[in-house]
Design a protein around this motif. Structure first.
Motif, short mmCIF file in Angstrom:
data_model
loop_
_atom_site.label_atom_id
_atom_site.label_comp_id
_atom_site.label_asym_id
_atom_site.label_seq_id
_atom_site.Cartn_x
_atom_site.Cartn_y
_atom_site.Cartn_z
N THR A 2 0.87 -1.18 0.00
CA THR A 2 0.00 0.00 0.00
C THR A 2 0.90 1.23 0.00
O THR A 2 2.07 1.14 -0.37
CB THR A 2 -0.93 -0.01 1.23
N ASP A 3 0.40 2.36 0.41
CA ASP A 3 1.18 3.59 0.41
C ASP A 3 2.36 3.50 1.37
O ASP A 3 2.24 3.00 2.49
CB ASP A 3 0.30 4.77 0.81
N GLY A 4 3.48 4.00 0.93
CA GLY A 4 4.66 4.04 1.78
C GLY A 4 5.27 2.67 1.99
O GLY A 4 5.28 1.84 1.09
N ASN A 5 5.75 2.43 3.19
CA ASN A 5 6.40 1.17 3.51
C ASN A 5 5.45 0.22 4.23
O ASN A 5 5.82 -0.46 5.18
CB ASN A 5 7.62 1.43 4.41
N ILE A 6 4.24 0.17 3.79
CA ILE A 6 3.23 -0.65 4.46
C ILE A 6 2.84 -1.81 3.57
O ILE A 6 2.57 -1.64 2.38
CB ILE A 6 1.99 0.19 4.81
N ILE A 7 2.81 -3.01 4.16
CA ILE A 7 2.32 -4.20 3.49
C ILE A 7 1.04 -4.62 4.20
O ILE A 7 1.00 -4.73 5.42
CB ILE A 7 3.36 -5.34 3.54
N LYS A 8 -0.01 -4.84 3.43
CA LYS A 8 -1.30 -5.26 3.99
C LYS A 8 -1.45 -6.76 3.76
O LYS A 8 -1.44 -7.21 2.62
CB LYS A 8 -2.44 -4.50 3.32
N VAL A 9 -1.56 -7.53 4.84
CA VAL A 9 -1.76 -8.97 4.75
C VAL A 9 -3.19 -9.29 5.15
O VAL A 9 -3.75 -8.67 6.05
CB VAL A 9 -0.75 -9.75 5.64
N SER A 10 -3.79 -10.24 4.46
CA SER A 10 -5.18 -10.61 4.71
C SER A 10 -5.29 -12.12 4.86
O SER A 10 -4.59 -12.87 4.19
CB SER A 10 -6.08 -10.16 3.56
N GLY A 11 -6.21 -12.55 5.72
CA GLY A 11 -6.49 -13.96 5.91
C GLY A 11 -7.98 -14.21 5.86
O GLY A 11 -8.76 -13.41 6.37
N THR A 12 -8.39 -15.31 5.24
CA THR A 12 -9.79 -15.66 5.10
C THR A 12 -10.05 -16.98 5.82
O THR A 12 -9.27 -17.92 5.68
CB THR A 12 -10.16 -15.79 3.61
N ASP A 13 -11.15 -17.04 6.58
CA ASP A 13 -11.49 -18.25 7.32
C ASP A 13 -13.00 -18.34 7.47
O ASP A 13 -13.73 -17.43 7.08
CB ASP A 13 -10.82 -18.21 8.70
N ASP A 14 -13.47 -19.45 8.06
CA ASP A 14 -14.90 -19.67 8.24
C ASP A 14 -15.49 -18.83 9.37
O ASP A 14 -16.70 -18.59 9.40
CB ASP A 14 -15.18 -21.15 8.53
N THR A 15 -14.66 -18.41 10.32
CA THR A 15 -15.14 -17.61 11.45
C THR A 15 -14.38 -16.28 11.48
O THR A 15 -13.24 -16.22 11.03
CB THR A 15 -14.92 -18.34 12.78
N PRO A 16 -14.97 -15.24 12.03
CA PRO A 16 -14.26 -13.97 12.13
C PRO A 16 -13.00 -14.08 13.00
O PRO A 16 -11.98 -13.49 12.68
CB PRO A 16 -15.28 -13.02 12.77
N GLU A 17 -13.10 -14.86 14.08
CA GLU A 17 -11.93 -15.02 14.97
C GLU A 17 -10.80 -15.74 14.26
O GLU A 17 -9.63 -15.40 14.41
CB GLU A 17 -12.34 -15.79 16.24
N GLY A 18 -11.15 -16.77 13.50
CA GLY A 18 -10.13 -17.51 12.75
C GLY A 18 -9.44 -16.64 11.71
O GLY A 18 -8.22 -16.73 11.52
N ALA A 19 -10.22 -15.80 11.03
CA ALA A 19 -9.63 -14.90 10.03
C ALA A 19 -8.69 -13.90 10.70
O ALA A 19 -7.61 -13.61 10.19
CB ALA A 19 -10.73 -14.18 9.27
#
Length: 127
Positions: free
Chosen positions: A100-117
């Motif tokens: 993303t902007d600057g020195n930022i990396i955005k990591v994302s995770g997908t799961d069956d529950t909000p807590e797991g994600a």
């Protein structure tokens, strides 16, 4: 009598005549909706941002993104999650990273529950 009243009365007559058809259509729609929710269960995605210190060029950031989704990092994430039967290869389709902007990396995770994600994205950001 106005035209609006006549139209509403006409619509009421149509509904009364087609009552069974409308009830059947409502039941069929409900069954299709339920079937779709069973076939396609809900999935949740959570994201975390990682700020890299110092000055980074674009190609260096892209390298860091590739490292974040590499098999060795995903194996460590799978071990940190402690879920039996889940390996780094299983996580490959459930995680992503982008710059993303600057020195930022955005990591994302997908799961069956909000807590797991959330756990998945947090562990990936830590690794």
């Amino acid at each position: 009598m106005s035209d609006d009243t006549i139209r509403l009365v006409t619509i009421g007559r149509i509904f009364r005549r087609r009552r069974r058809l409308l009830a059947v259509l409502a039941v069929v729609g409900a069954l299709v909706g339920y079937g779709a929710s069973v076939v396609f269960p809900p999935r949740y995605t959570a994201s975390a941002s990682v700020l890299l210190p110092g000055q980074w060029e674009e190609r260096e950031l892209l390298t860091q993104v590739e490292i974040a989704t590499s098999s060795s990092v995903l194996d460590r994430v799978a071990a940190a999650l402690g879920r039996p039967g889940v390996s780094g290869a299983d996580l490959r389709d459930r995680v992503s990273a982008k710059t993303t902007d600057g020195n930022i990396i955005k990591v994302s995770g997908t799961d069956d529950t909000p807590e797991g994600a959330q756990q998945l994205s947090d562990r990936l950001a830590q690794q």
